[in-house]
Design a protein around this motif. Structure first.
Motif, PDB file in Angstrom:
ATOM      1  N   ALA A 113      50.919  27.615  13.091  1.00  0.00           N
ATOM      2  CA  ALA A 113      51.363  28.017  14.422  1.00  0.00           C
ATOM      3  C   ALA A 113      52.316  29.186  14.263  1.00  0.00           C
ATOM      4  CB  ALA A 113      52.053  26.864  15.148  1.00  0.00           C
ATOM      5  N   GLU A 149      47.655  28.852  17.324  1.00  0.00           N
ATOM      6  CA  GLU A 149      48.035  27.490  16.953  1.00  0.00           C
ATOM      7  C   GLU A 149      46.767  26.732  16.602  1.00  0.00           C
ATOM      8  OE1 GLU A 149      50.395  25.520  19.924  1.00  0.00           O
ATOM      9  OE2 GLU A 149      51.603  27.301  20.259  1.00  0.00           O
ATOM     10  N   THR A 150      46.760  26.136  15.405  1.00  0.00           N
ATOM     11  CA  THR A 150      45.626  25.332  14.960  1.00  0.00           C
ATOM     12  C   THR A 150      46.129  24.342  13.921  1.00  0.00           C
ATOM     13  OG1 THR A 150      43.300  25.411  14.246  1.00  0.00           O
ATOM     14  CG2 THR A 150      44.836  26.928  13.152  1.00  0.00           C
ATOM     15  N   ARG A 160      49.243  35.082  19.535  1.00  0.00           N
ATOM     16  CA  ARG A 160      49.782  33.854  18.939  1.00  0.00           C
ATOM     17  C   ARG A 160      48.631  32.892  18.694  1.00  0.00           C
ATOM     18  NH1 ARG A 160      54.236  31.123  17.933  1.00  0.00           N
ATOM     19  NH2 ARG A 160      54.234  28.861  18.127  1.00  0.00           N
TER      20      ARG A 160
END
Length: 89
Positions: A35, A30-31, A28
């Motif tokens: 996400a 997220e940035t 996974r």
């Protein structure tokens, strides 16, 4: 014959990221504005340099697919921080 053209767009500065691992692989990401689950990944490529200086570096780079886009995720092996260094167009 068909030609495939791919360009890498580097993010300067790199985007800080949060990466969850599953079996030591990105699962996974997220940035900035992204996400979601990693649907494909290749890597890692281990990169190091300037080992002769106090500011040497060691990275682990992965190409990861999230939301139908391909990104380059990078783990700074000295600090444990993740970054997204760019995307493929």
């Amino acid at each position: 014959s068909a030609r495939l053209e791919v360009a890498f767009r580097a993010f300067r500065p790199p985007w800080p990221a949060r990466v969850e691992l599953q079996r030591s692989r990105p699962a996974r990401l997220e940035t900035v504005g992204v996400a979601g689950p990693v649907t494909r990944q290749t890597g890692p490529w281990r990169v190091s340099g300037e080992w002769w200086t106090p500011d040497g570096f060691q990275y682990e780079e992965w190409d990861v697919a999230v939301e139908d886009r391909l990104y380059r995720a990078c783990l700074d092996r000295q600090t444990g921080a993740w970054y997204v260094t760019g995307t493929y167009d």
